[in-house]
Design a protein around this motif. Structure first.
Motif, PDB file in Angstrom:
ATOM      1  N   GLY A 176       0.803  -1.176  -0.076  1.00  0.00           N
ATOM      2  CA  GLY A 176      -0.182  -0.058   0.043  1.00  0.00           C
ATOM      3  C   GLY A 176       0.807   1.260  -0.014  1.00  0.00           C
ATOM      4  O   GLY A 176       0.520   2.253  -0.834  1.00  0.00           O
ATOM      5  N   SER A 177       1.868   1.314   0.775  1.00  0.00           N
ATOM      6  CA  SER A 177       2.550   2.547   0.975  1.00  0.00           C
ATOM      7  C   SER A 177       3.439   2.927  -0.317  1.00  0.00           C
ATOM      8  O   SER A 177       3.826   3.835  -0.366  1.00  0.00           O
ATOM      9  N   PHE A 178       3.776   1.627  -1.042  1.00  0.00           N
ATOM     10  CA  PHE A 178       4.599   1.851  -2.060  1.00  0.00           C
ATOM     11  C   PHE A 178       3.880   2.154  -3.499  1.00  0.00           C
ATOM     12  O   PHE A 178       4.497   2.239  -4.405  1.00  0.00           O
ATOM     13  N   GLU A 179       2.476   2.263  -3.495  1.00  0.00           N
ATOM     14  CA  GLU A 179       1.809   2.414  -4.457  1.00  0.00           C
ATOM     15  C   GLU A 179       1.707   4.119  -4.862  1.00  0.00           C
ATOM     16  O   GLU A 179       1.322   4.571  -5.560  1.00  0.00           O
ATOM     17  N   ILE A 180       2.184   4.889  -3.623  1.00  0.00           N
ATOM     18  CA  ILE A 180       1.621   6.280  -3.688  1.00  0.00           C
ATOM     19  C   ILE A 180       2.474   7.078  -4.682  1.00  0.00           C
ATOM     20  O   ILE A 180       2.131   8.237  -5.111  1.00  0.00           O
ATOM     21  N   GLY A 181       3.682   6.514  -4.729  1.00  0.00           N
ATOM     22  CA  GLY A 181       4.343   7.105  -5.969  1.00  0.00           C
ATOM     23  C   GLY A 181       5.397   8.315  -5.433  1.00  0.00           C
ATOM     24  O   GLY A 181       5.874   9.234  -6.149  1.00  0.00           O
ATOM     25  N   CYS A 182       5.461   8.389  -4.262  1.00  0.00           N
ATOM     26  CA  CYS A 182       6.422   9.525  -3.681  1.00  0.00           C
ATOM     27  C   CYS A 182       7.930   8.738  -3.226  1.00  0.00           C
ATOM     28  O   CYS A 182       8.073   7.566  -3.290  1.00  0.00           O
ATOM     29  N   THR A 183       8.744   9.745  -2.789  1.00  0.00           N
ATOM     30  CA  THR A 183      10.092   9.001  -2.485  1.00  0.00           C
ATOM     31  C   THR A 183       9.922   8.375  -1.151  1.00  0.00           C
ATOM     32  O   THR A 183       9.233   8.782  -0.135  1.00  0.00           O
ATOM     33  N   VAL A 184      10.496   7.340  -1.094  1.00  0.00           N
ATOM     34  CA  VAL A 184      10.552   6.456   0.027  1.00  0.00           C
ATOM     35  C   VAL A 184      11.837   6.600   0.952  1.00  0.00           C
ATOM     36  O   VAL A 184      12.930   6.596   0.282  1.00  0.00           O
ATOM     37  N   TYR A 185      11.878   6.778   2.186  1.00  0.00           N
ATOM     38  CA  TYR A 185      12.980   6.798   2.985  1.00  0.00           C
ATOM     39  C   TYR A 185      13.137   5.649   3.795  1.00  0.00           C
ATOM     40  O   TYR A 185      12.579   5.595   4.932  1.00  0.00           O
ATOM     41  N   PRO A 186      14.092   4.655   3.495  1.00  0.00           N
ATOM     42  CA  PRO A 186      13.889   3.461   4.446  1.00  0.00           C
ATOM     43  C   PRO A 186      14.979   3.543   5.560  1.00  0.00           C
ATOM     44  O   PRO A 186      15.855   4.381   5.513  1.00  0.00           O
ATOM     45  N   VAL A 187      14.362   3.164   6.711  1.00  0.00           N
ATOM     46  CA  VAL A 187      15.188   3.198   7.983  1.00  0.00           C
ATOM     47  C   VAL A 187      15.197   1.798   8.639  1.00  0.00           C
ATOM     48  O   VAL A 187      14.099   0.938   8.543  1.00  0.00           O
ATOM     49  N   ALA A 188      16.383   1.354   9.049  1.00  0.00           N
ATOM     50  CA  ALA A 188      16.791   0.104   9.583  1.00  0.00           C
ATOM     51  C   ALA A 188      16.912   0.324  11.159  1.00  0.00           C
ATOM     52  O   ALA A 188      17.826   1.055  11.423  1.00  0.00           O
ATOM     53  N   GLU A 222      11.453   2.951 -13.423  1.00  0.00           N
ATOM     54  CA  GLU A 222      10.800   2.392 -14.598  1.00  0.00           C
ATOM     55  C   GLU A 222      10.269   1.021 -14.680  1.00  0.00           C
ATOM     56  O   GLU A 222      11.168   0.210 -14.522  1.00  0.00           O
ATOM     57  N   GLY A 223       9.036   0.559 -14.862  1.00  0.00           N
ATOM     58  CA  GLY A 223       8.581  -0.871 -15.106  1.00  0.00           C
ATOM     59  C   GLY A 223       8.898  -1.381 -13.722  1.00  0.00           C
ATOM     60  O   GLY A 223       8.702  -2.925 -13.834  1.00  0.00           O
ATOM     61  N   GLU A 224       8.954  -1.001 -12.733  1.00  0.00           N
ATOM     62  CA  GLU A 224       8.735  -1.754 -11.630  1.00  0.00           C
ATOM     63  C   GLU A 224       7.444  -1.519 -10.921  1.00  0.00           C
ATOM     64  O   GLU A 224       6.709  -0.427 -10.780  1.00  0.00           O
ATOM     65  N   ASP A 225       6.856  -2.749 -10.435  1.00  0.00           N
ATOM     66  CA  ASP A 225       5.510  -2.358  -9.646  1.00  0.00           C
ATOM     67  C   ASP A 225       5.745  -2.316  -8.307  1.00  0.00           C
ATOM     68  O   ASP A 225       6.717  -2.384  -7.947  1.00  0.00           O
ATOM     69  N   ALA A 226       4.582  -2.085  -7.863  1.00  0.00           N
ATOM     70  CA  ALA A 226       4.707  -1.825  -6.340  1.00  0.00           C
ATOM     71  C   ALA A 226       5.345  -2.972  -5.389  1.00  0.00           C
ATOM     72  O   ALA A 226       6.119  -2.638  -4.458  1.00  0.00           O
ATOM     73  N   VAL A 227       5.053  -4.107  -5.680  1.00  0.00           N
ATOM     74  CA  VAL A 227       5.451  -5.351  -4.784  1.00  0.00           C
ATOM     75  C   VAL A 227       7.120  -5.375  -5.166  1.00  0.00           C
ATOM     76  O   VAL A 227       7.716  -5.659  -4.234  1.00  0.00           O
ATOM     77  N   GLN A 228       7.554  -5.250  -6.313  1.00  0.00           N
ATOM     78  CA  GLN A 228       8.991  -5.260  -6.623  1.00  0.00           C
ATOM     79  C   GLN A 228       9.522  -4.289  -5.852  1.00  0.00           C
ATOM     80  O   GLN A 228      10.667  -4.373  -5.257  1.00  0.00           O
ATOM     81  N   PHE A 229       8.935  -2.918  -5.922  1.00  0.00           N
ATOM     82  CA  PHE A 229       9.600  -1.660  -5.122  1.00  0.00           C
ATOM     83  C   PHE A 229       9.588  -2.193  -3.732  1.00  0.00           C
ATOM     84  O   PHE A 229      10.803  -1.796  -3.067  1.00  0.00           O
ATOM     85  N   ALA A 230       8.530  -2.661  -3.162  1.00  0.00           N
ATOM     86  CA  ALA A 230       8.658  -2.765  -1.869  1.00  0.00           C
ATOM     87  C   ALA A 230       9.747  -4.087  -1.422  1.00  0.00           C
ATOM     88  O   ALA A 230      10.319  -3.972  -0.422  1.00  0.00           O
ATOM     89  N   ASN A 231       9.707  -5.041  -2.438  1.00  0.00           N
ATOM     90  CA  ASN A 231      11.036  -6.023  -2.091  1.00  0.00           C
ATOM     91  C   ASN A 231      12.266  -5.219  -2.141  1.00  0.00           C
ATOM     92  O   ASN A 231      12.998  -5.914  -1.380  1.00  0.00           O
ATOM     93  N   ARG A 232      12.501  -4.358  -2.799  1.00  0.00           N
ATOM     94  CA  ARG A 232      13.614  -3.861  -2.998  1.00  0.00           C
ATOM     95  C   ARG A 232      14.334  -2.940  -1.936  1.00  0.00           C
ATOM     96  O   ARG A 232      15.315  -3.246  -1.384  1.00  0.00           O
ATOM     97  N   VAL A 233      13.050  -2.371  -1.520  1.00  0.00           N
ATOM     98  CA  VAL A 233      13.384  -1.536   0.072  1.00  0.00           C
ATOM     99  C   VAL A 233      13.475  -2.240   1.027  1.00  0.00           C
ATOM    100  O   VAL A 233      14.502  -2.326   1.975  1.00  0.00           O
ATOM    101  N   LYS A 234      12.791  -3.561   1.066  1.00  0.00           N
ATOM    102  CA  LYS A 234      13.009  -4.380   2.103  1.00  0.00           C
ATOM    103  C   LYS A 234      14.365  -4.971   2.260  1.00  0.00           C
ATOM    104  O   LYS A 234      15.016  -5.299   3.273  1.00  0.00           O
ATOM    105  N   ALA A 235      14.828  -5.443   1.180  1.00  0.00           N
ATOM    106  CA  ALA A 235      16.181  -6.293   1.075  1.00  0.00           C
ATOM    107  C   ALA A 235      17.339  -5.066   1.445  1.00  0.00           C
ATOM    108  O   ALA A 235      18.378  -5.464   2.189  1.00  0.00           O
TER     109      ALA A 235
END
Lengths: 477, 194
Positions: free
Chosen positions: A337-349, A395-408
């Motif tokens: 859900g949060s990755f579909e909004i289309g803004c910059t994501v700042y990951p924090v660990a 480009e060409g990345e959907d929300a789920v792939q983006f989420a997984n990238r951030v998670k990794a």
């Protein structure tokens, strides 16, 4: 005898008064004033170093004690009981089972040995599985003088017992009342000051003051937990108009992050004290609280979040995409859900050091109040926070792939295991879709790719159409 | 090493289990922890639904059969010694075992592993895998991904290849023969650490 009792009474009263005022002065000088001003004496770090030395000594004593009795110290094996083979695909394993003679055939071919693959995977998961152990507290290698994490209490010598007793006295007699006082002060101040700031007209002054007030109160709360936090890479701190995502271990995560910056929180409206705090906070700065009924409506949620980030004057939103508390050894599936909004994501660990007190909230075992009590009666909460560079959807990345990238990225930085499993499995059953995935993969080995078959036999269409219903998301391998 | 650890004293029948199965004291203690973890209500025994807590098992197409292998026919619960005895079959084969014909074969030998796999197919325990039983297993492993006809043809071919005495069922000996070339020790063993 009245004349005898009176002076003693007076004396007692005086002593009490002196104690209490000394207590409060110390509190003010050493804790509250620095919290307000944002400076630190370094007392907590000194405390942490001392504790570490004591723990090492305690573990050595226990090992010595065990050796004398010619017995083994029980060392919990945090990495698992069995050696798992490096993960290979179902296809690879089955081909190996069948031996080098078998290659891709045109006819579906089944071998009796195929069952070994599923059988071994099944039994391996009975003995040790990746998912269930994430929902209980991590086991420690050395003892930290808390009964709750002790497995070797037969090996405790007299000296250790005395030390432990001292520890109990200090924690429950000294630290706990101190922390409760601070917590009450912190929350009280938050309520009062945010309401006051809320009366000001909207504008720069209000935003500025609200920031200061929030930071101050969170600093007091951090001291209420004796949280020793190390922030890394502060240049990557989340900016306005973005979303901050982090891994979730405990509700305290919010305090840890808010101690260093101002965020807009997202959450459900609660009743009681929490509700009061929520309403107060909303008066001075824009937070997003949802009614219970609105939570299910994904479009509404997405719209409100979208509106918030579009307004560049508003603070970044803080979201925990896992949706539930995990025990800080791994990162589980991020909800898209949060990755579909289309803004910059700042990951924090966020990584907690479990030696001083386990921060994980096991909501099936402890309620909120007993959890807070456990937190306030452990030694300290030590954690590291890494701010990762901002990420955008490519480009060409959907929300789920983006989420997984951030998670990794978060998992790598925090030294956590990156899992594809859904944290919701804590309470829910495994979806049948996962079992179907396995069945699909196996049938591919037997029957070959469905598309190839279709080309060979254009006339027949007995095969069910739902084989090619879009790309498979997140294969549960 | 030497004398047993104190943690072992809380495990029921520990010494006997170690003798029978060949697990080390450390293994037994860890398996007991796992048993207690699955036994959330502290009843001292497991029921089939307790295995449901293992998420990866729910995803396994033959998960139910594997759970069933822990429960002998007619029994609804499994206690710790039985739990360990089943898992003992998955210990790697002892290569240095002396081939003493008077001693009973250990459960983790090649034959023992084959017997376990055979029982996954042969649910009614009549010593033969009938065509119907084979179809059941195939349906479980393939789900809705193949048609009924494909399933039948797969079963036909499998029985044709393995059934040597032409009785339209696969006995244990025929099963063993068809798996001669498979490295069972590697594929049906779980390496327990330390």
């Amino acid at each position: 005898m009245a004349w005898f009792v009176f002076p003693v009474d007076n004396l007692l009263c005086m002593c009490l008064c002196i104690c209490v005022s000394a207590w409060f002065t110390l509190l003010l000088v050493f804790i509250i004033v620095p919290a307000v001003l944002g400076v630190s004496f370094g007392i907590r770090r000194l405390y942490m170093k001392t504790l570490l030395k004591i723990f090492e000594w305690a573990t050595l004593r226990m090992e010595r004690g065990a050796k004398e009795k010619n017995q083994h110290l029980y060392k919990p094996y945090s990495n698992g009981i069995i050696a798992k083979e490096p993960p290979s695909s179902l296809e690879q394993e089955i081909q190996e089972l069948r031996g080098p003679a078998s290659t891709l055939r045109s006819e579906p071919e089944f071998e009796m040995a195929d069952i070994f693959y599923f059988c071994r995977r099944g039994v391996e998961s009975i003995v040790d599985d990746e998912v269930t152990k994430r929902f209980s507290a991590q086991e420690l290698e050395s003892w930290n003088l808390l009964t709750r994490s002790n497995y070797n209490f037969r090996h405790i010598s007299l000296r250790l017992s005395v030390l432990w007793g001292l520890g109990v006295l200090i924690r429950y007699g000294l630290l706990l009342p101190l922390r409760v006082t601070l917590a009450v002060t912190g929350i009280g101040l938050l309520l009062v000051l945010t309401t006051v700031v809320g009366f000001l007209p909207s504008g720069e002054l209000r935003t500025y003051l609200s920031e200061k007030v929030h930071l101050m109160c969170y600093r007091i709360c951090v001291r209420a937990l004796t949280a020793i936090i190390t922030y890394h890479n502060r240049e990557n701190k989340p900016k306005n108009g973005g979303i901050c995502v982090a891994n979730h271990t405990t509700p305290i995560d919010v305090i840890i992050l808010a101690n260093d910056g101002c965020y807009s929180m997202v959450g459900q409206v609660h009743g009681g004290l929490m509700g009061m705090v929520q309403r107060a906070m909303v008066r001075s700065s824009p937070h997003i609280w949802f009614e219970r009924s609105e939570v299910k409506d994904r479009h509404l949620v997405a719209k409100r979040l979208g509106d918030h980030v579009a307004d560049k004057t508003k603070q970044p939103i803080l979201i925990f995409p896992e949706g539930t508390c995990i025990n800080n050894t791994s990162v589980m599936m991020f909800k898209k859900g949060s990755f579909e909004i289309g803004c910059t994501v700042y990951p924090v660990a966020i990584k907690y050091d479990p030696r001083f007190g386990d921060a994980f909230w096991n909501s099936s075992k402890f309620g909120m109040v007993s959890y807070l009590l456990r937190m306030m009666s452990s030694w300290a909460i030590v954690c590291s926070v890494w701010y990762l560079p901002p990420m955008n959807r490519q480009e060409g990345e959907d929300a789920v792939q983006f989420a997984n990238r951030v998670k990794a990225a978060i998992a790598t930085q925090g030294g956590l295991v990156d899992l594809l499993w859904d944290g919701g499995l804590k309470r829910a059953k495994v979806k049948d879709a996962l079992k179907e995935e396995q069945q699909k993969l196996y049938s591919k080995v037997l029957v070959g790719d469905q598309e190839d078959q279709r080309e060979d036999k254009p006339v027949e269409d007995e095969k069910p159409k739902d084989d090619e219903s879009g790309p498979d998301s997140a294969e549960g391998q | 090493m030497g004398s047993s650890s104190s943690a072992l004293t809380r495990v029921p029948q520990a010494e006997q289990l170690m003798q029978e199965t060949g697990f080390s004291p450390a293994h037994i203690v860890r398996l007991f922890d796992r048993f207690e973890f699955l036994d959330k209500e502290r009843r001292g025994e497991l029921r089939p639904q307790d295995f449901g807590a293992v998420k990866e098992l729910a995803m396994n197409p033959i998960g139910d059969r594997i759970i069933g292998a822990f429960f002998p026919p007619g029994q609804e619960t499994v206690d710790f010694p039985s739990f360990v005895r089943v898992l003992a079959r998955f210990r790697p084969v002892d290569k240095n075992r002396s081939r003493d014909p008077t001693q009973p074969e250990p459960v983790n030998s090649r034959t023992g592993k084959l017997k376990f796999a055979f029982q996954l197919y042969d649910q009614d325990r009549d010593g033969k895998i009938s065509r119907a039983e084979l179809l059941q297993v195939l349906r479980a492993m393939l789900g809705m991904q193949v048609t009924e006809e494909q399933l039948q043809s797969i079963a036909d071919r499998a029985i044709q290849e393995a059934d040597l005495d032409q009785d339209d069922a696969i006995s244990f000996e025929e099963f063993r023969k068809s798996l001669e070339k498979v490295n069972i020790d590697h594929k049906m063993s779980i390496r327990f650490l330390r």
